[in-house]
Design an enzyme around this catalytic site. Structure first.
Site, PDB file in Angstrom:
ATOM      1  N   GLU A  84       0.830  -1.215   0.000  1.00  0.00           N
ATOM      2  CA  GLU A  84       0.000   0.000   0.000  1.00  0.00           C
ATOM      3  C   GLU A  84       0.862   1.261   0.000  1.00  0.00           C
ATOM      4  OE1 GLU A  84      -3.174  -0.153   2.916  1.00  0.00           O
ATOM      5  OE2 GLU A  84      -3.325   2.027   2.946  1.00  0.00           O
ATOM      6  N   LYS A 262      -7.061  -1.208  11.788  1.00  0.00           N
ATOM      7  CA  LYS A 262      -6.462  -1.617  10.503  1.00  0.00           C
ATOM      8  C   LYS A 262      -5.261  -0.708  10.210  1.00  0.00           C
ATOM      9  CE  LYS A 262      -6.015  -1.936   5.807  1.00  0.00           C
ATOM     10  NZ  LYS A 262      -5.176  -1.106   4.940  1.00  0.00           N
ATOM     11  N   ASP A 278       4.804 -14.506  11.734  1.00  0.00           N
ATOM     12  CA  ASP A 278       3.486 -15.014  11.339  1.00  0.00           C
ATOM     13  C   ASP A 278       2.435 -13.895  11.441  1.00  0.00           C
ATOM     14  OD1 ASP A 278       0.973 -16.214  11.290  1.00  0.00           O
ATOM     15  OD2 ASP A 278       1.582 -17.943  12.481  1.00  0.00           O
ATOM     16  N   HIS A 376      -2.292   9.167  -0.786  1.00  0.00           N
ATOM     17  CA  HIS A 376      -2.414   7.916  -1.534  1.00  0.00           C
ATOM     18  C   HIS A 376      -2.266   8.147  -3.024  1.00  0.00           C
ATOM     19  CE1 HIS A 376      -4.261   4.430   0.766  1.00  0.00           C
ATOM     20  NE2 HIS A 376      -3.691   5.201   1.641  1.00  0.00           N
TER      21      HIS A 376
HETATM   22  C1  MEV Z   1      -5.801   2.646   5.291  1.00  0.00           C
HETATM   23  O1  MEV Z   1      -4.996   1.548   4.934  1.00  0.00           O
HETATM   24  C2  MEV Z   1      -5.786   2.844   6.792  1.00  0.00           C
HETATM   25  C3  MEV Z   1      -6.751   3.906   7.296  1.00  0.00           C
HETATM   26  O2  MEV Z   1      -8.075   3.659   6.841  1.00  0.00           O
HETATM   27  C4  MEV Z   1      -6.700   3.876   8.815  1.00  0.00           C
HETATM   28  C5  MEV Z   1      -7.720   4.761   9.493  1.00  0.00           C
HETATM   29  O3  MEV Z   1      -8.794   5.044   8.918  1.00  0.00           O
HETATM   30  O4  MEV Z   1      -7.454   5.129  10.652  1.00  0.00           O
HETATM   31  C6  MEV Z   1      -6.378   5.279   6.786  1.00  0.00           C
END
Ligand code: MEV
Length: 424
Positions: A84, A262, A278, A376
């Protein structure tokens, strides 16, 4: 494409080359696709064949370095493997905001893993528990016989916990064998120990044993790391306020908490892959820990200090090792560990927790200010330009035009390319 029959008898017995040949015939692979399969990178076919089954090739991903990290007063370059864009740049930025205030401070962590032994059909639960407790020494000795080296180095099984759980098949006793696995991730060693002690546990409890396996909820291997992120570097009071609002959102709402976590895992998993650990064990443990209270919660917490700076803390179980598994077999993992320069698994966990916190702050900062897409899109637009067939020398120009127009799409990249070509 013609239909295939997935029942291929003896596929596992073929060599890598034979499997590649089979796939070439099945899918009518082009020369460059065959070459792709043949390119094993830094692996030999023998190495690959001993890592997993049914190997057909090797799969590459980029590895990058996040800069600016100071953790427990030591500087680190963090190797990260991820597909990413923006993640590594974001972690580096965030580490800079913390560096101004001394960087990250991670607590001590013990490499203690839990192996679970499931005892069913126990007639007398009270007596079974008493018997197990009175034979604890013997059980631990049996467990430690499985790994004398670990024991000699100061690790090994050191305690048992007995839990009673109610299930639809009646009450069960669950024995937790607690093992200090030192520098290993530990699943292998604790699984071996659990299997070895099971006959004794069965005898003392007079029950029937089924599962004997590590718990990936490595609650005794929880790491805490904290840092102060500079208000001005973050973008000022309003951004800090935005981050606090984002935190409250995640605290109250599992939908948001999932994405919040995430973002944390973007950092931790990149380091987990880079060091040959792992990833599934880390993910499973982190999310289970996040949900332990009964509601899925963020793994970080935040407050504002008296100077208006953001103070963040992460608390997360991390079963990461520097020996065993892929850590020593994978040449790039070995190199990543050399670059990271950690002396033991504890230090790796302390670093990983700090990376998770940094990643989280970077994401919340972007979300609370310009939004996530701008960062991004810078790299994404280059990929889109490539996909649209833009030649290498024009990629930067087309990518910039895509971002400026806020239309990062293949069709628009083609249109820009046509216009450029028309003018030349
Ligand atoms: C994207 O890979 C991760 C985010 O969505 C985390 C978040 O929203 O805090 C930007």
């Amino acid at each position: 494409m013609k239909e295939i029959n997935s029942k291929i008898s003896g596929f596992y017995k073929l060599s890598i080359e034979e499997r590649q040949k089979l796939l070439t015939e099945l899918y009518d692979l082009k020369k460059e696709e065959q070459e792709l399969l043949k390119n094993l990178g830094y692996f030999t076919s023998t190495q690959l064949d001993t890592i997993i089954e049914n190997v057909i090739g090797s799969y590459n991903l980029p590895i990058g370095i996040a800069c600016n990290f100071k953790i427990n007063n030591k500087d680190y370059l963090i190797p990260m493997v991820i597909e990413e864009p923006s993640v590594i740049a974001a972690a580096s930025n965030s580490a800079k905001f913390a560096r101004k205030h001394g960087g990250f401070f991670s607590d001590k962590v013990k490499s203690v893993m839990i192996s679970q032994i499931q005892i069913t059909q126990v007639k007398d639960l009270k007596s079974a528990k008493e018997q197990l407790i009175s034979h604890k020494k013997e059980i631990l000795e049996r467990a430690n016989e499985q790994d004398p080296v670990l024991n000699k180095l100061g690790g090994g099984a050191f305690d048992i916990e007995i839990r009673e759980i109610s299930t639809r098949k009646g009450k069960m006793l669950i024995v937790h064998l607690l093992v200090d696995v030192l520098d290993a991730m530990g699943a292998n060693v604790v699984n071996t120990m659990a299997e070895a002690v099971s006959p004794y546990i069965e005898k003392f409890s007079k029950g029937i044993i089924y599962l004997r396996i590590v718990s990936n909820l490595a609650i005794h291997r929880t790491v805490k790391s904290r840092a102060t992120f500079d208000k001005e570097l973050l973008g000022g009071e309003e951004v800090v306020e935005g981050i606090m609002n984002a935190y409250e959102f995640a605290l109250a709402d599992p939908y948001r908490a999932t994405t919040h976590n995430k973002g944390i895992m973007n950092g931790i998993i990149s380091l987990t892959i880079a060091t040959g650990n792992d990833t599934r064990a880390i993910e499973a443990g982190a999310h289970a820990y996040a949900a332990l209270s009964g509601q899925y919660k963020p793994l970080t917490k935040f407050e504002i200090d008296s100077n208006g700076n953001l103070v963040g803390e992460i608390e997360i179980p991390l079963a990461l090792g520097i020996i065993g598994g892929m850590t020593k077999i994978h040449p790039m993992a070995r190199l990543a560990l050399k670059i990271l320069n950690v002396k033991n698994a504890e230090e790796l966990c302390q670093v990983a927790a700090a990376v998770g916190l940094a990643q989280n702050v970077a994401a919340l900062r972007a979300l609370a200010s310009e939004g996530i897409q701008k960062g991004h899109m810078a790299l994404h637009s280059k990929n889109i330009a490539k996909l649209a067939g833009v030649p290498d020398d024009l990629i930067d120009e087309v990518a910039k035009k895509l971002v400026d127009a806020n239309k990062v799409r293949v069709d628009y990249a083609k249109e820009i390319l046509e216009n450029i070509l028309k003018k030349t």
